[in-house]
Motif scaffolding. Structure first.
Motif, PDB file in Angstrom:
ATOM      1  N   MET A   1       5.399  -3.506   2.635  1.00  0.00           N
ATOM      2  CA  MET A   1       5.930  -3.726   1.288  1.00  0.00           C
ATOM      3  C   MET A   1       4.827  -4.114   0.317  1.00  0.00           C
ATOM      4  SD  MET A   1       8.842  -3.453  -0.119  1.00  0.00           S
ATOM      5  CE  MET A   1       9.286  -3.605  -1.825  1.00  0.00           C
ATOM      6  N   GLU A   2       3.749  -4.678   0.857  1.00  0.00           N
ATOM      7  CA  GLU A   2       2.669  -5.171   0.010  1.00  0.00           C
ATOM      8  C   GLU A   2       2.065  -4.072  -0.855  1.00  0.00           C
ATOM      9  OE1 GLU A   2       2.912  -5.630   3.214  1.00  0.00           O
ATOM     10  OE2 GLU A   2       3.095  -7.793   3.547  1.00  0.00           O
ATOM     11  N   ILE A   3       1.978  -2.854  -0.297  1.00  0.00           N
ATOM     12  CA  ILE A   3       1.350  -1.776  -1.040  1.00  0.00           C
ATOM     13  C   ILE A   3       2.171  -1.387  -2.263  1.00  0.00           C
ATOM     14  CG2 ILE A   3       2.452   0.097   0.297  1.00  0.00           C
ATOM     15  CD1 ILE A   3      -0.219   1.594   0.080  1.00  0.00           C
ATOM     16  N   TYR A   4       3.496  -1.499  -2.167  1.00  0.00           N
ATOM     17  CA  TYR A   4       4.357  -1.172  -3.305  1.00  0.00           C
ATOM     18  C   TYR A   4       4.233  -2.237  -4.394  1.00  0.00           C
ATOM     19  CZ  TYR A   4       6.460   1.668   0.419  1.00  0.00           C
ATOM     20  OH  TYR A   4       6.661   2.537   1.458  1.00  0.00           O
ATOM     21  N   ILE A   5       4.242  -3.499  -3.999  1.00  0.00           N
ATOM     22  CA  ILE A   5       4.102  -4.584  -4.975  1.00  0.00           C
ATOM     23  C   ILE A   5       2.724  -4.537  -5.629  1.00  0.00           C
ATOM     24  CG2 ILE A   5       4.135  -7.074  -5.323  1.00  0.00           C
ATOM     25  CD1 ILE A   5       6.858  -5.837  -4.700  1.00  0.00           C
ATOM     26  N   PHE A   6       1.691  -4.246  -4.836  1.00  0.00           N
ATOM     27  CA  PHE A   6       0.341  -4.127  -5.383  1.00  0.00           C
ATOM     28  C   PHE A   6       0.284  -3.065  -6.469  1.00  0.00           C
ATOM     29  CE2 PHE A   6      -3.633  -1.649  -5.250  1.00  0.00           C
ATOM     30  CZ  PHE A   6      -4.530  -2.616  -5.683  1.00  0.00           C
ATOM     31  N   THR A   7       0.941  -1.949  -6.221  1.00  0.00           N
ATOM     32  CA  THR A   7       0.957  -0.862  -7.204  1.00  0.00           C
ATOM     33  C   THR A   7       1.638  -1.309  -8.489  1.00  0.00           C
ATOM     34  OG1 THR A   7       1.072   0.731  -5.385  1.00  0.00           O
ATOM     35  CG2 THR A   7       1.593   1.544  -7.592  1.00  0.00           C
ATOM     36  N   LEU A   8       2.761  -2.016  -8.360  1.00  0.00           N
ATOM     37  CA  LEU A   8       3.457  -2.527  -9.541  1.00  0.00           C
ATOM     38  C   LEU A   8       2.580  -3.507 -10.321  1.00  0.00           C
ATOM     39  CD1 LEU A   8       7.114  -3.208  -8.302  1.00  0.00           C
ATOM     40  CD2 LEU A   8       6.310  -1.334  -9.730  1.00  0.00           C
ATOM     41  N   VAL A   9       1.877  -4.374  -9.611  1.00  0.00           N
ATOM     42  CA  VAL A   9       1.000  -5.360 -10.266  1.00  0.00           C
ATOM     43  C   VAL A   9      -0.116  -4.655 -11.030  1.00  0.00           C
ATOM     44  CG1 VAL A   9      -0.654  -7.215  -9.869  1.00  0.00           C
ATOM     45  CG2 VAL A   9       1.525  -7.223  -8.647  1.00  0.00           C
ATOM     46  N   VAL A  10      -0.714  -3.647 -10.427  1.00  0.00           N
ATOM     47  CA  VAL A  10      -1.774  -2.887 -11.099  1.00  0.00           C
ATOM     48  C   VAL A  10      -1.242  -2.254 -12.378  1.00  0.00           C
ATOM     49  CG1 VAL A  10      -3.250  -0.836 -10.953  1.00  0.00           C
ATOM     50  CG2 VAL A  10      -3.128  -2.434  -9.028  1.00  0.00           C
ATOM     51  N   PHE A  11      -0.081  -1.641 -12.299  1.00  0.00           N
ATOM     52  CA  PHE A  11       0.495  -0.995 -13.479  1.00  0.00           C
ATOM     53  C   PHE A  11       0.858  -2.019 -14.556  1.00  0.00           C
ATOM     54  CE2 PHE A  11       2.094   2.823 -10.805  1.00  0.00           C
ATOM     55  CZ  PHE A  11       0.805   3.353 -10.835  1.00  0.00           C
ATOM     56  N   MET A  12       1.321  -3.195 -14.137  1.00  0.00           N
ATOM     57  CA  MET A  12       1.634  -4.232 -15.120  1.00  0.00           C
ATOM     58  C   MET A  12       0.364  -4.715 -15.817  1.00  0.00           C
ATOM     59  SD  MET A  12       3.259  -8.031 -14.610  1.00  0.00           S
ATOM     60  CE  MET A  12       3.368  -9.148 -16.020  1.00  0.00           C
ATOM     61  N   LEU A  13      -0.675  -4.967 -15.034  1.00  0.00           N
ATOM     62  CA  LEU A  13      -1.941  -5.423 -15.603  1.00  0.00           C
ATOM     63  C   LEU A  13      -2.504  -4.388 -16.572  1.00  0.00           C
ATOM     64  CD1 LEU A  13      -4.336  -7.370 -15.737  1.00  0.00           C
ATOM     65  CD2 LEU A  13      -5.281  -6.227 -13.718  1.00  0.00           C
ATOM     66  N   PHE A  14      -2.506  -3.138 -16.168  1.00  0.00           N
ATOM     67  CA  PHE A  14      -3.000  -2.066 -17.033  1.00  0.00           C
ATOM     68  C   PHE A  14      -2.141  -1.921 -18.284  1.00  0.00           C
ATOM     69  CE2 PHE A  14      -5.502   0.699 -13.740  1.00  0.00           C
ATOM     70  CZ  PHE A  14      -6.329  -0.391 -13.504  1.00  0.00           C
ATOM     71  N   SER A  15      -0.848  -2.157 -18.136  1.00  0.00           N
ATOM     72  CA  SER A  15       0.052  -2.082 -19.292  1.00  0.00           C
ATOM     73  C   SER A  15      -0.302  -3.144 -20.321  1.00  0.00           C
ATOM     74  CB  SER A  15       1.509  -2.275 -18.848  1.00  0.00           C
ATOM     75  OG  SER A  15       1.920  -1.249 -17.992  1.00  0.00           O
ATOM     76  N   LEU A 348      12.878   3.560   6.213  1.00  0.00           N
ATOM     77  CA  LEU A 348      11.956   4.691   6.087  1.00  0.00           C
ATOM     78  C   LEU A 348      10.795   4.384   5.146  1.00  0.00           C
ATOM     79  CD1 LEU A 348      14.499   7.662   5.853  1.00  0.00           C
ATOM     80  CD2 LEU A 348      13.232   6.876   7.859  1.00  0.00           C
ATOM     81  N   PHE A 349      10.843   3.218   4.500  1.00  0.00           N
ATOM     82  CA  PHE A 349       9.797   2.846   3.540  1.00  0.00           C
ATOM     83  C   PHE A 349       9.067   1.566   3.931  1.00  0.00           C
ATOM     84  CE2 PHE A 349      12.430   5.695   1.096  1.00  0.00           C
ATOM     85  CZ  PHE A 349      11.553   6.330   0.230  1.00  0.00           C
ATOM     86  N   ILE A 350       9.738   0.692   4.657  1.00  0.00           N
ATOM     87  CA  ILE A 350       9.147  -0.597   5.006  1.00  0.00           C
ATOM     88  C   ILE A 350       8.990  -0.700   6.515  1.00  0.00           C
ATOM     89  CG2 ILE A 350       9.431  -3.092   4.851  1.00  0.00           C
ATOM     90  CD1 ILE A 350      11.216  -2.663   2.428  1.00  0.00           C
ATOM     91  N   PRO A 351       7.775  -0.945   7.002  1.00  0.00           N
ATOM     92  CA  PRO A 351       6.556  -1.020   6.202  1.00  0.00           C
ATOM     93  C   PRO A 351       6.056   0.371   5.825  1.00  0.00           C
ATOM     94  CG  PRO A 351       5.985  -1.207   8.504  1.00  0.00           C
ATOM     95  CD  PRO A 351       7.493  -1.138   8.442  1.00  0.00           C
TER      96      PRO A 351
END
Length: 367
Positions: A1-15, A348-351
Motif C-alpha cells: 500500500m505504501e507505493i500508492y500513498i507515496f504516489t499520492l504524496v508526490v502528486f500533492m507536493l507537486f500540486s 489484487l492490489f495490496i500489497p
C-alpha cells in the motif's frame, strides 16, 4: 500500500508547488517527467497486480499469428489483439507489453491534462486516486486515453479527426462509442434544463425501466448480447453503489454549477468538460441501483472529466492559503477514494507486487 500513498504524496507536493510558485518551464517539465516515470514504472512493471490479470496474460500468450485474432477464446476486440501482436513481434515478454501499454496510455493522459487542466498535478492526483481500481483493464484504458485525446478535435471543430479517433478507440473497447456524444457537448446548457434532466434521471433510476431497456437491447443484439445483459443485471443487483458515492457526486455537481459562469470565462472549454461530467451523472442516476457495471464501465469516459473540473476550481480561490487548505482536504478525500476504488478486489492490489517488488508474495486468488 505504501507505493500508492507515496504516489499520492508526490502528486500533492507537486500540486502545491505548481500552484504557489512561479515554476520555470524546465522545472515544471522535470516534475512532469518524474511523475510520468512513477506511473509508467508502477503500471508497466507490476506482476499479478490489478484486475483481470489472468485473462489478459492468457490472451497475450494466445496471440501468435494474425489469424489468432479471430479465434481468441477471450473475445477481446481485434484492435487490442493486433496491438498485442505488434508488440510481440519485437518481444515475447508480457512486461515489455505492459510498459509499452503504460507509455502510450500515460502519453495520452498527460497530453490531455496539460492542454485542458489549469493544474496538471492536481488532475493527476485525482485521476490516480479515482482510477487505480481500473489498473489491469488494458483495453478500456487505451480506449479511454484515445477518447480523451480526441477532445482537442472537438475544440478545434474537426469532426472527421474526432470520429476517426473514436473509431480507433472502438477497436480496443466497444464502450468507447459512448464518447461520440462529446461532439455535441461544446455548448451552454441552461441550469434549469440540467436540473430537470438530473431529477428526471434520478426518479427514473428508482424504477425497473432502465433494466428492462438494457435487457431488451441485449436481446436484440444477439445471443451473446442477451447473455451479457443478464450477467450485468445480476452483477448490478449484487453490487449496488454506495450512498456516499451519491452524495459526493451531488456535492461535486453543485460546486461545478456554482462556478460555471466564472470558469467558462476563464476556460472556454469548461462547458465541454462540465457537460461530459453531467452526462456521466445522468448515467449514474439511471443505473446505480440496478446496473453498477454500466456505471463503472460506461460512465468512465465521463467521470474522467472529474480531475479537470476539480483542478479548475482552484482558479476561483483567492490566495495560496485557501488553495493549500482546499488541497489538504482534497488529499484526504483522495486517500479515501483510492481505497474505495480498489475495495471490491483489494487482494489484487495490496500489497503491490511487481517484477522487482514483493516477488515472493503469492496472490491466493491467482496462484
Amino acid at each position: 500500500m505504501e507505493i500508492y500513498i507515496f504516489t499520492l504524496v508526490v502528486f500533492m507536493l507537486f500540486s502545491y508547488l505548481e500552484m504557489t510558485l512561479d515554476l520555470t518551464k524546465v522545472q515544471h517539465r522535470s516534475m512532469s517527467i518524474f511523475a510520468f516515470i512513477i506511473l509508467v514504472f508502477q503500471v508497466g512493471f507490476r506482476w499479478q497486480t490489478g484486475t483481470d490479470w489472468v485473462p489478459y496474460l492468457e490472451h497475450f500468450d494466445e496471440m501468435v499469428k494474425l489469424s489468432d485474432i479471430n479465434t481468441t477464446l477471450t473475445g477481446f476486440e481485434k484492435g487490442y489483439s493486433v496491438f498485442v501482436l505488434i508488440v510481440k513481434f519485437f518481444s515475447q515478454s508480457y512486461t515489455v507489453f505492459l510498459v509499452v501499454h503504460a507509455l502510450i496510455f500515460y502519453y495520452f493522459i498527460f497530453s490531455v491534462f496539460k492542454n485542458l487542466s489549469p493544474y496538471l498535478f492536481v488532475s493527476l492526483l485525482v485521476f490516480y486516486a479515482t482510477t487505480l481500481g481500473f489498473m489491469g483493464s488494458n483495453r478500456q484504458l487505451i480506449s479511454l486515453g484515445i477518447c480523451l485525446y480526441s477532445l482537442k478535435f472537438v475544440l478545434d471543430e474537426k469532426p472527421f479527426k474526432f470520429f476517426a479517433l473514436i473509431g480507433i478507440a472502438y477497436l480496443f473497447h466497444t464502450t468507447s462509442i459512448l464518447f461520440c456524444v462529446y461532439y455535441f457537448f461544446y455548448r451552454d446548457i441552461k441550469k434549469s434544463i440540467v436540473l430537470l434532466i438530473l431529477i428526471g434521471s434520478f426518479i427514473l433510476g428508482k424504477t425497473s425501466i432502465p433494466t428492462h431497456i438494457f435487457s431488451f437491447a441485449g436481446e436484440h443484439i444477439g445471443a451473446m448480447g442477451s447473455v451479457k445483459s443478464e450477467e450485468y443485471i445480476e452483477q448490478g443487483v449484487k453490487n449496488k453503489l454506495t450512498f456516499i458515492g451519491l452524495i459526493r457526486r451531488i456535492i461535486y455537481m453543485t460546486i461545478f454549477m456554482m462556478n460555471y459562469k466564472v470558469l467558462t470565462a476563464k476556460l472556454p472549454y469548461y462547458k465541454l468538460i462540465f457537460n461530459g461530467y453531467f452526462f456521466g451523472l445522468v448515467i449514474y442516476f439511471l443505473f446505480s441501483d440496478t446496473l453498477s457495471i454500466m456505471v463503472n464501465r460506461g460512465s468512465l469516459y465521463f467521470n474522467a472529466m472529474e480531475p479537470i473540473l476539480l483542478a479548475s476550481q482552484f482558479l476561483v480561490l483567492k490566495n495560496n492559503r485557501e488553495r493549500l487548505f482546499f488541497l489538504q482536504f482534497m488529499f484526504v478525500l483522495m486517500v479515501f477514494l483510492l481505497f474505495q476504488s480498489i475495495s471490491g478486489y483489494d487482494d489484487l492490489f495490496i500489497p503491490y507486487k511487481g517484477i522487482y517488488i514483493n516477488t515472493e508474495f503469492h496472490r491466493f486468488r491467482l496462484d
